[in-house]
Design a protein around this motif. Structure first.
Motif, PDB file in Angstrom:
ATOM      1  N   ALA A  84       4.997   4.211 -24.177  1.00  9.99           N
ATOM      2  CA  ALA A  84       4.033   4.637 -23.154  1.00  9.99           C
ATOM      3  C   ALA A  84       4.747   5.251 -21.958  1.00  9.99           C
ATOM      4  O   ALA A  84       4.300   6.270 -21.411  1.00  9.99           O
ATOM      5  CB  ALA A  84       3.177   3.450 -22.720  1.00  9.99           C
ATOM      6  N   LEU A  85       5.868   4.644 -21.548  1.00 13.76           N
ATOM      7  CA  LEU A  85       6.635   5.208 -20.447  1.00 13.76           C
ATOM      8  C   LEU A  85       7.193   6.576 -20.809  1.00 13.76           C
ATOM      9  O   LEU A  85       7.207   7.497 -19.979  1.00 13.76           O
ATOM     10  CB  LEU A  85       7.770   4.250 -20.069  1.00 13.76           C
ATOM     11  N   GLU A  86       7.655   6.723 -22.040  1.00 18.02           N
ATOM     12  CA  GLU A  86       8.190   8.017 -22.470  1.00 18.02           C
ATOM     13  C   GLU A  86       7.091   9.081 -22.513  1.00 18.02           C
ATOM     14  O   GLU A  86       7.315  10.228 -22.115  1.00 18.02           O
ATOM     15  CB  GLU A  86       8.852   7.884 -23.844  1.00 18.02           C
ATOM     16  N   ARG A  87       5.903   8.719 -22.978  1.00 21.64           N
ATOM     17  CA  ARG A  87       4.808   9.694 -22.996  1.00 21.64           C
ATOM     18  C   ARG A  87       4.418  10.095 -21.572  1.00 21.64           C
ATOM     19  O   ARG A  87       4.133  11.264 -21.301  1.00 21.64           O
ATOM     20  CB  ARG A  87       3.598   9.127 -23.739  1.00 21.64           C
ATOM     21  N   ALA A  88       4.394   9.114 -20.657  1.00 15.29           N
ATOM     22  CA  ALA A  88       4.076   9.428 -19.266  1.00 15.29           C
ATOM     23  C   ALA A  88       5.094  10.405 -18.698  1.00 15.29           C
ATOM     24  O   ALA A  88       4.738  11.379 -18.020  1.00 15.29           O
ATOM     25  CB  ALA A  88       4.035   8.145 -18.442  1.00 15.29           C
ATOM     26  N   HIS A  89       6.356  10.165 -18.985  1.00 12.86           N
ATOM     27  CA  HIS A  89       7.423  11.048 -18.495  1.00 12.86           C
ATOM     28  C   HIS A  89       7.309  12.438 -19.127  1.00 12.86           C
ATOM     29  O   HIS A  89       7.423  13.462 -18.432  1.00 12.86           O
ATOM     30  CB  HIS A  89       8.771  10.422 -18.814  1.00 12.86           C
ATOM     31  N   ALA A  90       7.056  12.477 -20.411  1.00  7.92           N
ATOM     32  CA  ALA A  90       6.992  13.751 -21.122  1.00  7.92           C
ATOM     33  C   ALA A  90       5.770  14.575 -20.737  1.00  7.92           C
ATOM     34  O   ALA A  90       5.771  15.803 -20.907  1.00  7.92           O
ATOM     35  CB  ALA A  90       6.992  13.506 -22.636  1.00  7.92           C
ATOM     36  N   SER A  91       4.742  13.926 -20.198  1.00  9.38           N
ATOM     37  CA  SER A  91       3.524  14.651 -19.856  1.00  9.38           C
ATOM     38  C   SER A  91       3.766  15.688 -18.756  1.00  9.38           C
ATOM     39  O   SER A  91       3.037  16.681 -18.660  1.00  9.38           O
ATOM     40  CB  SER A  91       2.438  13.675 -19.391  1.00  9.38           C
ATOM     41  N   GLY A 100       0.758  -1.238   0.000  1.00  7.11           N
ATOM     42  CA  GLY A 100       0.000   0.000   0.000  1.00  7.11           C
ATOM     43  C   GLY A 100       0.789   1.289   0.000  1.00  7.11           C
ATOM     44  O   GLY A 100       0.287   2.309  -0.465  1.00  7.11           O
ATOM     45  N   PRO A 101       2.041   1.319   0.508  1.00  5.69           N
ATOM     46  CA  PRO A 101       2.725   2.620   0.599  1.00  5.69           C
ATOM     47  C   PRO A 101       3.251   3.181  -0.711  1.00  5.69           C
ATOM     48  O   PRO A 101       3.734   4.320  -0.722  1.00  5.69           O
ATOM     49  CB  PRO A 101       3.906   2.319   1.537  1.00  5.69           C
ATOM     50  N   SER A 102       3.206   2.437  -1.814  1.00  6.05           N
ATOM     51  CA  SER A 102       3.938   2.845  -3.021  1.00  6.05           C
ATOM     52  C   SER A 102       3.646   4.267  -3.477  1.00  6.05           C
ATOM     53  O   SER A 102       4.574   5.044  -3.742  1.00  6.05           O
ATOM     54  CB  SER A 102       3.637   1.882  -4.174  1.00  6.05           C
ATOM     55  N   LEU A 103       2.374   4.623  -3.635  1.00  5.25           N
ATOM     56  CA  LEU A 103       2.064   5.951  -4.164  1.00  5.25           C
ATOM     57  C   LEU A 103       2.511   7.060  -3.211  1.00  5.25           C
ATOM     58  O   LEU A 103       3.157   8.030  -3.648  1.00  5.25           O
ATOM     59  CB  LEU A 103       0.577   6.054  -4.479  1.00  5.25           C
ATOM     60  N   PRO A 104       2.230   6.972  -1.909  1.00  5.49           N
ATOM     61  CA  PRO A 104       2.795   7.997  -1.018  1.00  5.49           C
ATOM     62  C   PRO A 104       4.318   7.995  -1.000  1.00  5.49           C
ATOM     63  O   PRO A 104       4.934   9.069  -0.952  1.00  5.49           O
ATOM     64  CB  PRO A 104       2.215   7.611   0.355  1.00  5.49           C
ATOM     65  N   PHE A 105       4.936   6.811  -1.013  1.00  5.62           N
ATOM     66  CA  PHE A 105       6.396   6.754  -1.106  1.00  5.62           C
ATOM     67  C   PHE A 105       6.883   7.546  -2.320  1.00  5.62           C
ATOM     68  O   PHE A 105       7.859   8.301  -2.243  1.00  5.62           O
ATOM     69  CB  PHE A 105       6.856   5.302  -1.256  1.00  5.62           C
ATOM     70  N   ALA A 106       6.222   7.336  -3.450  1.00  5.75           N
ATOM     71  CA  ALA A 106       6.656   7.999  -4.682  1.00  5.75           C
ATOM     72  C   ALA A 106       6.549   9.519  -4.550  1.00  5.75           C
ATOM     73  O   ALA A 106       7.421  10.259  -5.017  1.00  5.75           O
ATOM     74  CB  ALA A 106       5.830   7.502  -5.860  1.00  5.75           C
ATOM     75  N   ILE A 107       5.481   9.985  -3.914  1.00  4.38           N
ATOM     76  CA  ILE A 107       5.318  11.433  -3.738  1.00  4.38           C
ATOM     77  C   ILE A 107       6.397  11.977  -2.814  1.00  4.38           C
ATOM     78  O   ILE A 107       7.020  13.011  -3.093  1.00  4.38           O
ATOM     79  CB  ILE A 107       3.904  11.734  -3.210  1.00  4.38           C
ATOM     80  N   GLY A 108       6.661  11.282  -1.702  1.00  6.49           N
ATOM     81  CA  GLY A 108       7.743  11.711  -0.820  1.00  6.49           C
ATOM     82  C   GLY A 108       9.078  11.722  -1.528  1.00  6.49           C
ATOM     83  O   GLY A 108       9.903  12.626  -1.325  1.00  6.49           O
ATOM     84  N   ALA A 109       9.310  10.717  -2.385  1.00  5.75           N
ATOM     85  CA  ALA A 109      10.555  10.657  -3.146  1.00  5.75           C
ATOM     86  C   ALA A 109      10.660  11.824  -4.119  1.00  5.75           C
ATOM     87  O   ALA A 109      11.740  12.399  -4.308  1.00  5.75           O
ATOM     88  CB  ALA A 109      10.647   9.324  -3.890  1.00  5.75           C
ATOM     89  N   ALA A 110       9.549  12.179  -4.746  1.00  2.05           N
ATOM     90  CA  ALA A 110       9.573  13.284  -5.702  1.00  2.05           C
ATOM     91  C   ALA A 110       9.857  14.611  -5.008  1.00  2.05           C
ATOM     92  O   ALA A 110      10.501  15.505  -5.583  1.00  2.05           O
ATOM     93  CB  ALA A 110       8.239  13.354  -6.444  1.00  2.05           C
ATOM     94  N   VAL A 111       9.386  14.774  -3.765  1.00  2.00           N
ATOM     95  CA  VAL A 111       9.704  15.984  -3.007  1.00  2.00           C
ATOM     96  C   VAL A 111      11.186  15.994  -2.640  1.00  2.00           C
ATOM     97  O   VAL A 111      11.854  17.029  -2.706  1.00  2.00           O
ATOM     98  CB  VAL A 111       8.826  16.071  -1.746  1.00  2.00           C
ATOM     99  N   ALA A 112      11.706  14.836  -2.279  1.00  2.00           N
ATOM    100  CA  ALA A 112      13.124  14.743  -1.888  1.00  2.00           C
ATOM    101  C   ALA A 112      14.055  14.905  -3.076  1.00  2.00           C
ATOM    102  O   ALA A 112      15.192  15.355  -2.908  1.00  2.00           O
ATOM    103  CB  ALA A 112      13.387  13.405  -1.204  1.00  2.00           C
ATOM    104  N   ARG A 113      13.606  14.506  -4.264  1.00  2.00           N
ATOM    105  CA  ARG A 113      14.443  14.538  -5.466  1.00  2.00           C
ATOM    106  C   ARG A 113      13.731  15.321  -6.571  1.00  2.00           C
ATOM    107  O   ARG A 113      13.296  14.765  -7.575  1.00  2.00           O
ATOM    108  CB  ARG A 113      14.741  13.112  -5.945  1.00  2.00           C
ATOM    109  N   PRO A 114      13.589  16.627  -6.401  1.00  2.00           N
ATOM    110  CA  PRO A 114      12.870  17.414  -7.421  1.00  2.00           C
ATOM    111  C   PRO A 114      13.541  17.329  -8.776  1.00  2.00           C
ATOM    112  O   PRO A 114      14.760  17.398  -8.893  1.00  2.00           O
ATOM    113  CB  PRO A 114      12.919  18.841  -6.850  1.00  2.00           C
ATOM    114  N   GLY A 115      12.724  17.159  -9.807  1.00  2.00           N
ATOM    115  CA  GLY A 115      13.238  17.081 -11.169  1.00  2.00           C
ATOM    116  C   GLY A 115      13.760  15.731 -11.576  1.00  2.00           C
ATOM    117  O   GLY A 115      14.166  15.544 -12.726  1.00  2.00           O
ATOM    118  N   VAL A 116      13.770  14.759 -10.657  1.00  2.00           N
ATOM    119  CA  VAL A 116      14.271  13.414 -10.945  1.00  2.00           C
ATOM    120  C   VAL A 116      13.089  12.485 -11.175  1.00  2.00           C
ATOM    121  O   VAL A 116      12.134  12.494 -10.394  1.00  2.00           O
ATOM    122  CB  VAL A 116      15.133  12.902  -9.775  1.00  2.00           C
ATOM    123  N   PRO A 117      13.098  11.659 -12.239  1.00  2.00           N
ATOM    124  CA  PRO A 117      11.976  10.739 -12.442  1.00  2.00           C
ATOM    125  C   PRO A 117      11.804   9.779 -11.274  1.00  2.00           C
ATOM    126  O   PRO A 117      12.781   9.260 -10.725  1.00  2.00           O
ATOM    127  CB  PRO A 117      12.367   9.975 -13.717  1.00  2.00           C
TER     128      PRO A 117
END
Length: 542
Positions: free
Chosen positions: A513-520, A409-426
């Protein structure tokens, strides 16, 4: 005279002095003074959709930054919702402080709104939990909680903030508590270094607290200085961690094991097989109870035990080993260890997708690995069979997983916390359809805060980890209660929230599909039909 400050103001200013610029939070009555105190201050309240998600976000943020993560929730049910997430942080050894609003002290025992013994509820899932008793104590108690969270074996600390404490006046914040002097180097360390140098096949096992970016740098330095294999263990699969190849066979060949803060627990089969019965053990452990456990479980096999914090012990050992010139020894054993850890079944080269558009986990893993090879980034994965495949198949510059707690269950919140910790990093989270259901609403959080996380959903229409347990234990004809609705378009749910959605049923379409998701540039969901397979168990071949 300086203006009088409320307890809430002291709290916010103490966080600022500690260098905390982001607090993961969900609002509520009892913590409104904190929100008011944060208004116009250089601190972001990243507002979530569930209290457990706020804790998970702070958990991932702390692991990646190496700082103490902070979550802020309200009293009563808000606090209770958050406590469940502390279990993952406790097992993962994450330095974290959960700040919970609390019924006012002057109404306790009178049936106050959301009155609850919150410290007692949090205590089993935290290193410590207590209630702040006065506005003037807020700054010092917060400093104490943060220090406790980061010291010894790191972990979460829970601090309760009664609303009258937050609203009461206290003058200027107290100074932060002075740091305690570092403990002396254990007298047993030179003996441990000699034992490692003399053993034929020594192995050092490190805890989840050192399976962080900073910890892995330290462990690489330690391995180079010692000249022996050093492994961080953070998976709930323990000796069968598919990310570490034929780990069980490596453990069985070691004749000396040093637990560098790694708890002797279920992940190590309590010291039984696959470990050799005649292998010797040494323990560097900050907690007396866990040293006592090692004595009880290992008996005469335990050669040495000493008190030490894992990171400090690693630095001591690295310095002593470098001074002794140990790094050139055990070359053949280190090479053998690397071969075993790198084992992946040749059969994966022939993995076939389903005829109905369901993709093999290996197919998905290859595409995600190609994505990381092009862009770098952070891999996030939690429990379940699909995430175990992900951990075995994908190597990213950094990763966050659920740790020994094994939570799904933690994956999506983990990902958001990771994105805050690593701004601009996929940030790519690989999760199953069961996991998606826990915190789907946090996609709105990611979109609101412009955090372009990518969720790759392995959708097989079931709780597959539990389904596999039933099949193994009771037979496939008795498997039940683990089915989810098949063919759910999770991608459309994310698109409806304003994110980017992709639905993929052909392997050749996945990279684009992964590239489009990233580019979005938005939070995205790549929804994949998945072959429902058990997680890999890796053995050597030939």
């Amino acid at each position: 005279m300086p203006p009088a400050l409320r307890g809430a103001d002291a709290l916010v200013r103490t966080l600022e002095r500690a260098g905390i610029d982001t607090v993961f939070s969900l609002s509520g009555n009892h913590i409104m003074p904190v929100y008011d105190a944060a208004f116009g201050r250089p601190i972001t309240l990243l507002h979530t959709r569930h209290e457990a998600a706020a804790v998970h976000m702070a958990d991932a943020w702390a692991r990646l930054t190496g700082e103490v993560g902070v979550a802020l929730v309200s009293a009563g049910q808000g606090h209770a919702n958050a406590v469940g997430a502390l279990c993952t942080a406790l097992a993962g050894e994450t330095p974290l402080v959960l700040l919970s609003g609390h019924a006012p002290l002057n109404e306790l025992g009178m049936g106050s709104f959301q009155e609850q013994d919150q410290a007692a509820l949090a205590a089993p899932a935290a290193k410590a939990a207590w209630v702040v008793q006065s506005p003037g104590a807020v700054a010092g108690e917060l400093a104490r909680a943060m220090r406790l969270a980061a010291s010894g074996r790191p972990g979460p600390v829970q601090l309760n903030l009664p609303s009258d404490v937050l609203e009461g006046f206290c003058g200027m914040p107290e100074a932060a508590l002075p740091a305690e002097p570092p403990p002396p180097e254990p007298a047993a360390l030179p003996r441990m270094l000699r034992a490692l140098a003399d053993a034929a096949r020594p192995l050092v096992l490190a805890p989840p607290a050192l399976a962080t970016p900073q910890g892995r740098v330290l462990l690489a330095r330690l391995e180079a200085a010692l000249g022996v294999p050093v492994l961080a263990m953070e998976s709930p699969r323990g000796v069968n961690d598919p990310a570490q190849g034929a780990l069980a066979e490596l453990l069985g060949q070691a004749n000396l094991i040093l637990l560098l803060g790694k708890a002797l627990d279920f992940t190590l089969r309590f010291g039984g097989p696959p470990f050799a019965a005649d292998a010797a053990w040494m323990v560097l452990e900050p907690e007396a109870a866990l040293r006592d456990r090692a004595v009880r479980l290992l008996g005469a096999r335990l050669a040495l035990a000493a008190a030490a914090e894992p990171a400090r012990a690693a630095r001591w050992l690295a310095g002593g080993a470098a001074q002794a010139g140990m790094g050139s020894g055990h070359g053949a054993w280190r090479a053998a260890a690397q071969r075993l850890l790198g084992v992946r079944p040749p059969s994966w080269n022939d993995a076939a997708d389903g005829l109905d558009g369901a993709l093999h986990p290996v197919t998905i893993g290859r595409a995600v690995q190609d994505f990381f090879d092009r862009h770098g980034g952070v891999l996030v994965a939690d429990g379940g069979e699909f995430s175990q495949w992900a951990q075995a198949l994908v190597r990213a510059p950094e990763r966050v997983i659920n740790g020994p707690a094994g939570a799904i269950g933690p994956s999506l919140p983990f990902a958001i916390g990771a994105a805050v910790a690593r701004p601009g990093v996929p940030v790519v989270a690989m999760l199953g359809d069961g996991t998606f259901g826990y915190h789907m609403a946090e996609f709105e959080t990611a979109l609101r805060h412009r955090l372009p996380v990518i969720a790759v959903i392995g959708n097989d229409g079931r709780w597959n980890a539990e389904h596999q347990i039933q099949c193994r234990s009771y037979g496939a004809d008795r498997a039940h209660g683990c089915t989810l609705s098949p063919d759910i378009r999770y991608d459309l749910a994310v698109a409806a929230l304003g994110g980017h959605g992709e639905f993929v049923t052909r392997a050749q379409d996945l990279p684009a599909a992964l590239e489009r998701a990233h580019a979005s540039g938005r939070a995205a969901c790549v929804n994949l039909r998945l072959l429902s397979l058990p997680a890999p168990t890796i053995r050597t071949v030939g």
